[in-house]
Design a protein around this motif. Structure first.
Motif, mmCIF file in Angstrom:
data_model
loop_
_atom_site.group_PDB
_atom_site.id
_atom_site.type_symbol
_atom_site.label_atom_id
_atom_site.label_comp_id
_atom_site.label_asym_id
_atom_site.label_seq_id
_atom_site.Cartn_x
_atom_site.Cartn_y
_atom_site.Cartn_z
ATOM 1 N N ALA A 162 -97.951 -57.743 -13.446
ATOM 2 C CA ALA A 162 -96.943 -56.624 -13.438
ATOM 3 C C ALA A 162 -95.493 -57.426 -13.215
ATOM 4 O O ALA A 162 -95.269 -58.320 -12.075
ATOM 5 C CB ALA A 162 -97.093 -55.685 -12.235
ATOM 6 N N THR A 163 -94.730 -57.305 -13.918
ATOM 7 C CA THR A 163 -93.377 -57.889 -13.863
ATOM 8 C C THR A 163 -92.279 -56.912 -14.043
ATOM 9 O O THR A 163 -92.418 -55.596 -14.417
ATOM 10 C CB THR A 163 -93.130 -59.150 -14.748
ATOM 11 N N ASN A 164 -90.897 -57.277 -13.885
ATOM 12 C CA ASN A 164 -89.824 -56.319 -14.233
ATOM 13 C C ASN A 164 -88.796 -57.005 -15.033
ATOM 14 O O ASN A 164 -87.649 -56.364 -15.169
ATOM 15 C CB ASN A 164 -89.128 -55.548 -13.015
ATOM 16 N N ASP A 165 -88.867 -58.215 -15.493
ATOM 17 C CA ASP A 165 -87.913 -58.908 -16.383
ATOM 18 C C ASP A 165 -86.645 -58.505 -15.828
ATOM 19 O O ASP A 165 -85.688 -58.051 -16.449
ATOM 20 C CB ASP A 165 -87.847 -58.252 -17.731
ATOM 21 N N CYS A 166 -86.312 -59.167 -14.537
ATOM 22 C CA CYS A 166 -85.145 -58.666 -13.805
ATOM 23 C C CYS A 166 -83.800 -59.532 -14.442
ATOM 24 O O CYS A 166 -84.021 -60.875 -14.506
ATOM 25 C CB CYS A 166 -85.123 -59.094 -12.280
ATOM 26 N N HIS A 167 -82.958 -58.920 -14.704
ATOM 27 C CA HIS A 167 -81.650 -59.422 -15.373
ATOM 28 C C HIS A 167 -80.514 -58.973 -14.396
ATOM 29 O O HIS A 167 -79.302 -59.860 -14.348
ATOM 30 C CB HIS A 167 -81.175 -58.985 -16.691
ATOM 31 N N TYR A 168 -80.608 -58.200 -13.524
ATOM 32 C CA TYR A 168 -79.562 -57.960 -12.531
ATOM 33 C C TYR A 168 -80.268 -57.460 -11.334
ATOM 34 O O TYR A 168 -81.449 -57.041 -11.264
ATOM 35 C CB TYR A 168 -78.517 -56.983 -13.057
ATOM 36 N N LEU A 169 -79.399 -57.448 -10.095
ATOM 37 C CA LEU A 169 -80.175 -57.353 -8.712
ATOM 38 C C LEU A 169 -80.224 -55.788 -8.622
ATOM 39 O O LEU A 169 -81.130 -55.357 -8.122
ATOM 40 C CB LEU A 169 -79.158 -58.002 -7.706
ATOM 41 N N ASP A 170 -79.090 -55.174 -8.797
ATOM 42 C CA ASP A 170 -79.209 -53.496 -8.433
ATOM 43 C C ASP A 170 -79.011 -52.849 -9.651
ATOM 44 O O ASP A 170 -78.609 -53.007 -10.745
ATOM 45 C CB ASP A 170 -78.305 -53.042 -7.549
ATOM 46 N N LYS A 171 -79.634 -51.484 -9.657
ATOM 47 C CA LYS A 171 -79.603 -50.679 -10.943
ATOM 48 C C LYS A 171 -78.156 -50.382 -11.366
ATOM 49 O O LYS A 171 -78.046 -50.264 -12.595
ATOM 50 C CB LYS A 171 -80.384 -49.185 -10.433
ATOM 51 N N GLU A 172 -77.361 -50.086 -10.422
ATOM 52 C CA GLU A 172 -75.870 -49.895 -10.626
ATOM 53 C C GLU A 172 -75.246 -51.218 -11.312
ATOM 54 O O GLU A 172 -74.186 -50.875 -11.822
ATOM 55 C CB GLU A 172 -75.004 -49.681 -9.268
ATOM 56 N N ASP A 173 -75.795 -52.264 -11.474
ATOM 57 C CA ASP A 173 -75.310 -53.520 -12.168
ATOM 58 C C ASP A 173 -75.447 -53.594 -13.586
ATOM 59 O O ASP A 173 -74.956 -54.289 -14.396
ATOM 60 C CB ASP A 173 -75.815 -54.761 -11.563
ATOM 61 N N ALA A 174 -75.970 -52.346 -14.247
ATOM 62 C CA ALA A 174 -76.469 -52.454 -15.631
ATOM 63 C C ALA A 174 -75.434 -52.472 -16.438
ATOM 64 O O ALA A 174 -75.293 -53.039 -17.532
ATOM 65 C CB ALA A 174 -77.500 -51.206 -15.938
ATOM 66 N N ARG A 175 -74.397 -51.663 -15.882
ATOM 67 C CA ARG A 175 -73.052 -51.536 -16.776
ATOM 68 C C ARG A 175 -72.371 -52.708 -16.907
ATOM 69 O O ARG A 175 -71.960 -53.425 -17.849
ATOM 70 C CB ARG A 175 -72.211 -50.635 -16.304
ATOM 71 N N ALA A 176 -72.191 -53.622 -15.675
ATOM 72 C CA ALA A 176 -71.764 -54.970 -15.839
ATOM 73 C C ALA A 176 -72.559 -55.723 -16.689
ATOM 74 O O ALA A 176 -72.071 -56.777 -17.352
ATOM 75 C CB ALA A 176 -71.605 -55.681 -14.416
ATOM 76 N N HIS A 177 -73.712 -55.617 -16.692
ATOM 77 C CA HIS A 177 -74.771 -56.703 -17.317
ATOM 78 C C HIS A 177 -74.278 -56.326 -18.791
ATOM 79 O O HIS A 177 -74.379 -57.307 -19.786
ATOM 80 C CB HIS A 177 -76.314 -56.459 -16.893
ATOM 81 N N GLU A 178 -74.189 -55.293 -19.303
ATOM 82 C CA GLU A 178 -73.835 -54.729 -20.925
ATOM 83 C C GLU A 178 -72.669 -55.499 -21.237
ATOM 84 O O GLU A 178 -72.448 -55.875 -22.396
ATOM 85 C CB GLU A 178 -73.934 -53.291 -20.834
ATOM 86 N N ILE A 179 -71.564 -55.459 -20.134
ATOM 87 C CA ILE A 179 -70.464 -55.938 -20.714
ATOM 88 C C ILE A 179 -70.418 -57.756 -20.880
ATOM 89 O O ILE A 179 -69.941 -58.372 -21.811
ATOM 90 C CB ILE A 179 -69.410 -55.940 -19.396
ATOM 91 N N LEU A 180 -71.527 -58.253 -19.950
ATOM 92 C CA LEU A 180 -71.894 -59.643 -19.904
ATOM 93 C C LEU A 180 -72.428 -59.733 -21.510
ATOM 94 O O LEU A 180 -72.230 -60.835 -22.165
ATOM 95 C CB LEU A 180 -72.887 -60.177 -18.890
ATOM 96 N N LEU A 181 -73.349 -58.872 -21.823
ATOM 97 C CA LEU A 181 -73.838 -59.017 -23.243
ATOM 98 C C LEU A 181 -72.775 -59.116 -24.231
ATOM 99 O O LEU A 181 -72.927 -59.961 -25.322
ATOM 100 C CB LEU A 181 -75.000 -58.186 -23.267
ATOM 101 N N CYS A 182 -71.815 -58.415 -24.024
ATOM 102 C CA CYS A 182 -70.631 -58.239 -25.055
ATOM 103 C C CYS A 182 -69.977 -59.523 -25.056
ATOM 104 O O CYS A 182 -69.618 -60.228 -26.154
ATOM 105 C CB CYS A 182 -69.671 -56.953 -24.511
ATOM 106 N N VAL A 183 -69.813 -60.326 -24.025
ATOM 107 C CA VAL A 183 -69.133 -61.390 -24.089
ATOM 108 C C VAL A 183 -69.998 -62.415 -24.748
ATOM 109 O O VAL A 183 -69.434 -63.157 -25.606
ATOM 110 C CB VAL A 183 -68.758 -62.030 -22.784
ATOM 111 N N GLN A 184 -71.235 -62.486 -24.584
ATOM 112 C CA GLN A 184 -72.130 -63.386 -25.102
ATOM 113 C C GLN A 184 -72.225 -63.266 -26.643
ATOM 114 O O GLN A 184 -72.107 -64.160 -27.385
ATOM 115 C CB GLN A 184 -73.596 -63.208 -24.595
ATOM 116 N N THR A 185 -72.094 -62.013 -27.397
ATOM 117 C CA THR A 185 -72.216 -61.593 -28.503
ATOM 118 C C THR A 185 -70.989 -61.603 -29.141
ATOM 119 O O THR A 185 -70.788 -61.135 -30.494
ATOM 120 C CB THR A 185 -73.025 -60.303 -28.937
#
Length: 309
Positions: free
Chosen positions: A207-230
């Motif tokens: 069992a894993t969770n493929d953690c990309h950010y620490l808190d659930k509330e960070d999902a929006r900031a992570h989405e912006i990070l992906l925008c910078v990448q792409t």
């Protein structure tokens, strides 16, 4: 914090060293692991091991056992095949170092991926993996792993074949089918098939969770990070996104509540963590060794090259 649930160890975690993809800082990761009563944690950054030394040193000081891994990009054919289809056919594979030999092989694979296999991403292939598989533990990865992807495409015979191939490469007891609770509908289908596959092929679950950010509330900031990448903006309707806010560092309770019906999936995270033992020698200097022409000492050869300019 007092815990009444059995232990669990996160073995699929992306830190800031998964550049423009992971948003977990190592200090914060270790603090959260301690807060959650976890005595071990892994890092498995995408195609790189840049964060290993910082992670190892800081984990040791924090009293958390560091487990060193990497999520590799696996070429669908070989490293010499570099076409558009080869790029589209990339799959993910999580690999953890069990011992010193495994760590050296992990380093070899990461180096080969960057120097010989790079095509859009740093890649390995199954031939290279066979040559450097000793001391390693393999996990089938997220929905972008070869086995989950084939299941999602209803190619179940191909998924079985891929699972058997990885089992043969890593060896009995060294390859695990990775189930996740990431809020994506297709993951439920994949989990059900992996559960059945585990029983049928005698390949254990993890069992894993493929953690990309620490808190659930960070999902929006992570989405912006992906925008910078792409190179997209958050307002572009076609911008790349994961489509879930569940890729955070979940507690033991959260993981147990979901995976209690998956035999061994939680317990295997703890057993793998106990198996993985690596230590670094920071006291010995490892200077490169230069081959010199016959009959010359290193000093004589150096002087000759200095006079030659």
């Amino acid at each position: 914090m007092t815990h009444t649930v059995p232990p669990f160890v996160h073995l699929h975690v992306h830190t800031q060293y998964s550049l423009l993809d992971g948003a977990i800082r190592i200090d914060a990761l270790l603090k959260r692991a301690i807060d959650f009563g976890m005595d071990s944690v892994a890092i498995t950054d995408h195609g790189t091991m840049f964060g290993v030394l910082e992670f190892f040193e800081k984990a040791g000081k924090a009293g958390v056992k560091p487990i060193i891994g990497c999520e590799f990009y696996v070429a669908p054919r070989t490293l010499t095949d570099k076409t558009v289809l080869d790029n589209k056919g990339l799959s993910h594979l999580v690999i953890l170092a069990e011992n010193s030999e495994g760590y050296r092989n992990l380093c070899k694979l990461a180096t080969i991926a960057q120097l010989k296999g790079f095509y859009h991403k740093p890649r390995i292939d199954k031939n290279v993996l066979r040559e450097h598989s000793k001391g390693l533990v393999g996990l089938s990865a997220c929905l972008h792993g070869e086995i989950p992807r084939l299941i999602g495409e209803n190619r179940l015979d191909g998924a079985d074949e891929a699972a058997q191939t990885y089992l043969n490469i890593f060896g009995e007891g060294n390859f695990f089918l990775e189930v996740q609770n990431n809020g994506l509908p297709v993951q439920e289908k994949v989990n059900n098939v992996l559960l059945e596959m585990s029983e049928r092929l005698s390949i254990p679950l993890i069992a894993t969770n493929d953690c990309h950010y620490l808190d659930k509330e960070d999902a929006r900031a992570h989405e912006i990070l992906l925008c910078v990448q792409t190179g997209k903006t958050i307002y572009d309707p076609d911008h790349f996104r994961f489509g879930t806010d569940q890729l955070y560092f979940k507690s033991r309770e959260d993981m147990h509540n979901y995976f209690k019906s998956y035999p061994g999936a939680i317990e295997n995270t703890v057993s793998i963590a106990k198996r993985c033992n690596i230590d670094f020698d920071f006291k010995t200097y490892h200077f490169p060794k230069f081959e010199t022409p016959s009959g010359q000492t290193a000093e004589e050869f150096f002087e000759q090259k200095a006079w030659e300019g």
